[in-house]
Design an enzyme around this catalytic site. Structure first.
Site, short mmCIF file in Angstrom:
data_model
loop_
_atom_site.label_atom_id
_atom_site.label_comp_id
_atom_site.label_asym_id
_atom_site.label_seq_id
_atom_site.Cartn_x
_atom_site.Cartn_y
_atom_site.Cartn_z
N SER A 1 0.96 -1.16 0.11
CA SER A 1 -0.03 0.02 0.03
C SER A 1 0.79 1.24 -0.07
O SER A 1 0.39 2.38 -0.20
CB SER A 1 -0.87 -0.14 1.34
OG SER A 1 -2.18 -0.96 0.99
N LYS B 1 0.78 3.51 -3.10
CA LYS B 1 -0.65 4.31 -2.99
C LYS B 1 0.00 5.96 -3.10
O LYS B 1 -0.68 6.72 -3.61
CB LYS B 1 -1.81 4.16 -1.88
CG LYS B 1 -2.23 2.65 -2.05
CD LYS B 1 -3.07 2.24 -0.97
CE LYS B 1 -4.10 1.31 -1.16
NZ LYS B 1 -4.03 -0.09 -0.60
N TYR C 1 -2.62 -2.19 -10.50
CA TYR C 1 -2.64 -2.06 -9.13
C TYR C 1 -1.84 -2.98 -8.58
O TYR C 1 -1.16 -3.19 -7.57
CB TYR C 1 -4.00 -1.86 -8.57
CG TYR C 1 -4.26 -1.72 -7.11
CD1 TYR C 1 -4.06 -0.92 -6.53
CD2 TYR C 1 -4.55 -3.24 -6.42
CE1 TYR C 1 -4.09 -0.90 -4.91
CE2 TYR C 1 -4.70 -3.16 -5.00
CZ TYR C 1 -4.30 -2.08 -4.52
OH TYR C 1 -4.47 -2.14 -3.16
N TYR D 1 -4.53 3.87 7.81
CA TYR D 1 -5.94 3.37 7.93
C TYR D 1 -6.65 3.79 8.89
O TYR D 1 -6.69 4.73 9.27
CB TYR D 1 -5.83 1.71 7.61
CG TYR D 1 -5.05 1.39 6.54
CD1 TYR D 1 -5.19 1.42 5.10
CD2 TYR D 1 -3.69 0.66 6.93
CE1 TYR D 1 -4.40 1.15 4.27
CE2 TYR D 1 -2.91 0.38 5.68
CZ TYR D 1 -3.36 0.42 4.55
OH TYR D 1 -2.14 0.26 3.59
N VAL E 1 1.01 -3.94 3.83
CA VAL E 1 0.90 -5.44 4.20
C VAL E 1 2.19 -5.99 3.99
O VAL E 1 2.21 -7.21 4.67
CB VAL E 1 -0.31 -5.94 3.83
CG1 VAL E 1 -1.53 -5.44 4.32
CG2 VAL E 1 -0.54 -6.32 2.33
O1 DON Z 1 -4.49 -4.55 -2.23
C1 DON Z 1 -4.17 -5.32 -1.39
O2 DON Z 1 -4.89 -5.86 -0.35
C2 DON Z 1 -2.72 -5.25 -1.07
N1 DON Z 1 -1.92 -5.59 -2.49
C3 DON Z 1 -2.29 -3.91 -0.45
C4 DON Z 1 -2.87 -3.69 0.72
C5 DON Z 1 -2.15 -3.14 1.77
O3 DON Z 1 -0.96 -2.91 1.64
C6 DON Z 1 -2.82 -2.64 2.71
N2 DON Z 1 -2.07 -2.46 3.85
N3 DON Z 1 -1.93 -2.49 4.94
#
Ligand code: DON
Length: 305
Positions: free
Chosen positions: A61, A64, A189, A241, A259
Site C-alpha cells: 500500500s 498508493k 494495481y 488506515y 501489508v
Molecule cells: O490490495 C491489497 O490488498 C494489497 N495488495 C495491498 C494492501 C495493503 O498494503 C494494505 N495495507 N496495509
C-alpha cells in the site's frame, strides 16, 4: 544515532511475535515475522540504519503514495479530487460498505484500496506496461536506486487472490466513478503493490517528501512543493488506515504502511524513515514497526504537532 537505532530495534523486536504475516496474499507468508529494521536519511543526505534494514519486501500500500503523486502530475489536483475524496475512514483498507456509503460514490481517500485503484486509473499511458514503467521510474529517482522491480511471485499471488479488489473496482465501474478497462487497472494495481524494495529505499523516498520534493543528494527538484504538502497531509489523516488517528496522537508524523511490513514516514524538513517488520497487527500495520517508530518519535521529539 546508530546506537539509538540499535537499541530501539533490539527493544522492539519481540513484538513481531504478537503479530501475523498477511496470509491473504499467500506469497507474503514467506517473510520472517521476527525481522525488524530501520533506515533514516536526513535532509543533508546522511544515512543511519539498524537491524534488518536491507531485507527486501514488497511495497504494497505504500505504492498508493506514488500513484497519488503521479495522478496529480498527469491530471492536476482538481481533476484528481473530483474522482477521490480526502476524508479519513473508520473502516479497514479494503472495506466495501465504505464505498457504498459514500454520498458521492467516490472512494473516501487515496490511501485505501478503492482510492488507490482510482488514482492508478488516472496515471496516463497507452497500456499497463507504460504506466507501470512510470511508477518504477519515479521510484528509481526518489530512492536513488535503479534496482527497483516487480516481484513476479507476489504479483501472481495478488492477482490470483485479489477478489476483494476486483469487487471494489467493479463496484466503482458500476456506479460510473471509475473509467477505463477494469482488468487493466487492476493489473496495474497488483503490479505496483508487488514492487520490491527495502527500508533504505523507503527512507530516501521519505526524505524527498520531507525536503519538499528536492533530492538531498543532488539538489534536483522532482516533486512540486504543493504536491508534497497534499501527500503529507493525506498521509497524516489516512496513511495508517483506521489507526491513523491513534498514530497521529502517539507518533505524530506523516506515514504510510503496507501489508508487506513496510512503513514510510516523513518528518517535514528533517528526516525520511523506512521501517520493515512483516508481522502485522489486526489493522494491517507492522506491529513491531509501530512500536519502534513511536519510541523513535519520543526519543527525537519528532511529532509535528
Ligand atoms: O490490495 C491489497 O490488498 C494489497 N495488495 C495491498 C494492501 C495493503 O498494503 C494494505 N495495507 N496495509
Amino acid at each position: 544515532m546508530f546506537n539509538l537505532l540499535n537499541t530501539l530495534v533490539e527493544n522492539n523486536k519481540k513484538y513481531g511475535k504478537e503479530g501475523k504475516l498477511a496470509a491473504y496474499i499467500p506469497a507474503l507468508l514467506e517473510a520472517n515475522p521476527n525481522d525488524l529494521g530501520i533506515y533514516i536519511v536526513d535532509t543533508r543526505g546522511k544515512e543511519y540504519f539498524a537491524g534488518d534494514y536491507n531485507k527486501k519486501f514488497t511495497i504494497q500500500s505504500i505504492s498508493k503514495v506514488v500513484s497519488l503523486i503521479l495522478a496529480i502530475k498527469d491530471n492536476g489536483r482538481e481533476n484528481v479530487f473530483k474522482k477521490v475524496d480526502v476524508e479519513p475512514t473508520g473502516m479497514g483498507f479494503n472495506s466495501i460498505v465504505n464505498l457504498e456509503a459514500s454520498d458521492t460514490g467516490k472512494p473516501y481517500n487515496p490511501m485505501i484500496n478503492a482510492g488507490a485503484i482510482m488514482t492508478s486509473s488516472l496515471i496516463d499511458g497507452k497500456d499497463v506496461e507504460e504506466r507501470l514503467k512510470k511508477i518504477l521510474d519515479f521510484l528509481k529517482i526518489v530512492t536513488n536506486n535503479n534496482d527497483i522491480y516487480v516481484n513476479e511471485n507476489v504479483y501472481l499471488s495478488e492477482k490470483e487472490t485479489g477478489s476483494r479488489n476486483r469487487a471494489l473496482a467493479y463496484f466503482m465501474k458500476s456506479t460510473g466513478v471509475l473509467d477505463g478497462d477494469v482488468e487493466e487497472i487492476l493489473d496495474l494495481y497488483f503490479k505496483q503493490c508487488s514492487i520490491e524494495l527495502d527500508a533504505r529505499d523507503l527512507a530516501r523516498f521519505g526524505v524527498v517528501l520531507a525536503n519538499d520534493g528536492v533530492l538531498p543528494w543532488n539538489g534536483r527538484k522532482v516533486i512540486p512543493k504543493d504536491v508534497c504538502r497534499i501527500v503529507k497531509s493525506i498521509m497524516v489523516t489516512c496513511g495508517m488506515y483506521d489507526a491513523s488517528g491513534e498514530f497521529a496522537v502517539n507518533v505524530g508524523i506523516p506515514a504510510k504502511s503496507g501489508v508487506g511490513g513496510g512503513i514510510i514516514a516523513t518528518v517535514p524538513r528533517q528526516y525520511g524513515i523506512g521501517i520493515y517488520g512483516p508481522a502485522l497487527d489486526e489493522k494491517g500495520n507492522s506491529i513491531a514497526g509501530l512500536k519502534l517508530i513511536k519510541d523513535l518519535s519520543d526519543e527525537l521529539d519528532l511529532s509535528i504537532f
